[in-house]
Write a protein that holds these residues in place. Structure first.
Motif, PDB file in Angstrom:
ATOM      1  N   HIS A   1       0.830  -1.190   0.000  1.00 19.18           N
ATOM      2  CA  HIS A   1       0.000   0.000   0.000  1.00 19.18           C
ATOM      3  C   HIS A   1       0.866   1.242   0.000  1.00 19.18           C
TER       4      HIS A   1
ATOM      5  N   ASP B   1      -3.170   2.448   5.753  1.00 18.70           N
ATOM      6  CA  ASP B   1      -3.592   1.120   5.343  1.00 18.70           C
ATOM      7  C   ASP B   1      -2.849   0.081   6.160  1.00 18.70           C
TER       8      ASP B   1
ATOM      9  N   ASP C   1      -2.401  -4.108   5.288  1.00 19.63           N
ATOM     10  CA  ASP C   1      -1.678  -4.974   4.366  1.00 19.63           C
ATOM     11  C   ASP C   1      -2.199  -4.922   2.942  1.00 19.63           C
ATOM     12  N   GLY C   2      -3.143  -4.038   2.652  1.00 20.34           N
ATOM     13  CA  GLY C   2      -3.658  -3.950   1.302  1.00 20.34           C
ATOM     14  C   GLY C   2      -4.417  -5.196   0.893  1.00 20.34           C
TER      15      GLY C   2
ATOM     16  N   ASN D   1      -9.279  -7.844   1.245  1.00 22.32           N
ATOM     17  CA  ASN D   1      -8.859  -6.457   1.398  1.00 22.32           C
ATOM     18  C   ASN D   1      -8.615  -6.184   2.877  1.00 22.32           C
TER      19      ASN D   1
ATOM     20  N   SER E   1      -6.979  -3.526   3.993  1.00 22.81           N
ATOM     21  CA  SER E   1      -6.696  -2.110   4.164  1.00 22.81           C
ATOM     22  C   SER E   1      -7.944  -1.378   4.654  1.00 22.81           C
TER      23      SER E   1
ATOM     24  N   PHE F   1     -10.795  -1.104  -3.113  1.00 23.58           N
ATOM     25  CA  PHE F   1      -9.918  -1.282  -4.267  1.00 23.58           C
ATOM     26  C   PHE F   1     -10.755  -1.734  -5.462  1.00 23.58           C
TER      27      PHE F   1
ATOM     28  N   GLU G   1     -13.288  -2.375   2.088  1.00 21.26           N
ATOM     29  CA  GLU G   1     -12.344  -2.636   3.183  1.00 21.26           C
ATOM     30  C   GLU G   1     -12.831  -3.801   4.045  1.00 21.26           C
TER      31      GLU G   1
ATOM     32  N   PRO H   1      -6.231   1.430  -5.890  1.00 23.84           N
ATOM     33  CA  PRO H   1      -6.840   1.945  -4.662  1.00 23.84           C
ATOM     34  C   PRO H   1      -7.899   3.012  -4.930  1.00 23.84           C
TER      35      PRO H   1
ATOM     36  N   GLU I   1      -0.857   7.663  -4.883  1.00 26.65           N
ATOM     37  CA  GLU I   1      -1.528   6.373  -4.842  1.00 26.65           C
ATOM     38  C   GLU I   1      -0.835   5.405  -5.796  1.00 26.65           C
TER      39      GLU I   1
END
Length: 258
Positions: free
Chosen positions: A21, A26, A28-29, A52, A54, A58, A91, A122, A136
């Motif tokens: 990320h 965030d 761990d994305g 997800n 974070s 996404f 998320e 993202p 980003e």
């Protein structure tokens, strides 16, 4: 995703299976379920999960390519379909990719290698305000998708055990032969002869029936190859690191064939 009135997206190809990320807010994305995917030929479809982890949504795009260098879905011409190929993941949400095979003429006597790509773009969490100057990142991750005919005998462990190693006359290069129908994901290795122990250079995966040469970090005595052994580290189907020790072929036999 404004950044000083400019929207900037960088696409980076990564080997790890965690999609990193750009913001410290965030966690761990996007995290994938594994570092490789095995597709048994008898199955109509297989599934692959992602989550997800974070604090923002996404947009996910997924595709399969035959060549690792193929960067876009438009370049992909493979006997597979991904459902869904494009979707939004919120998320904390989990999602699953369905991968279906379509009629094909893939070889039934050996494995075939493809690449599963997952691009994570993202978005902006509801009610959040973009940080000035923040960049980003859209991250692309590729993992191996191995198509495995159900008629194959043995397994990856037996394929590793069947590898043949021989040292060249100069003692600077190790030849590896894979007589099996499996892909063997070699990671690193060490060559030992008596008290001499040297690492192998530029170790990589070896395909079915292929022959590769790895450099030796130093010079070994090619005349005593029968007394040597090779310790190889490889990845199993689950992506776990395994180690095997195998003998070095007698050099007199190698030299006789030259």
């Amino acid at each position: 995703m404004p950044m000083v009135n400019l929207c900037l997206i960088l696409v980076i190809s990564l080997l790890p299976f965690s999609l990193v990320h750009a913001s410290e807010e965030d966690s761990d994305g996007i995290v994938l379920a594994g570092t490789r995917l095995i597709y048994p030929s008898a199955q109509k479809e297989v599934t692959f999960g992602l989550q997800n982890e974070s604090k923002k949504p996404f947009l996910i795009q997924a595709w399969i390519s035959e060549d690792e260098s193929e960067a876009t879905p438009a370049d992909a011409k493979v006997p597979f379909v991904i459902v869904p190929p494009l979707f939004r993941i919120e998320e904390g949400q989990r999602s699953t990719l369905r991968i279906l095979q379509i009629p094909n003429d893939l070889p039934g006597e050996q494995e075939s290698l493809f690449w599963l790509s997952v691009l994570a773009i993202p978005g902006q969490a509801a009610g959040s305000i973009p940080s000035p100057g923040m960049m980003e990142l859209a991250i692309e991750t590729r993992i191996k998708l191995i198509y495995r005919p159900v008629t194959l005998k043995g397994n990856v462990a037996s394929a590793v055990a069947s590898l043949e190693f021989s040292l060249d006359k100069a003692g600077r290069s190790l030849t590896v032969t894979n007589p099996s129908p499996y892909f063997v994901n070699l990671v690193s290795g060490t060559l030992t002869q008596g008290a001499s122990r040297r690492g192998l250079v530029a170790v990589e995966a070896i395909g079915p029936g292929h022959v590769l040469s790895f450099g030796v970090d130093g010079v070994m005595d090619a005349d005593v190859g029968i007394q040597g052994n090779v310790e190889m580290n490889y990845l199993d189907d689950g992506g776990l690191l395994r180690t095997v020790r195998l003998p070095l072929l007698a050099q007199r036999n190698i030299h006789e064939m030259e």
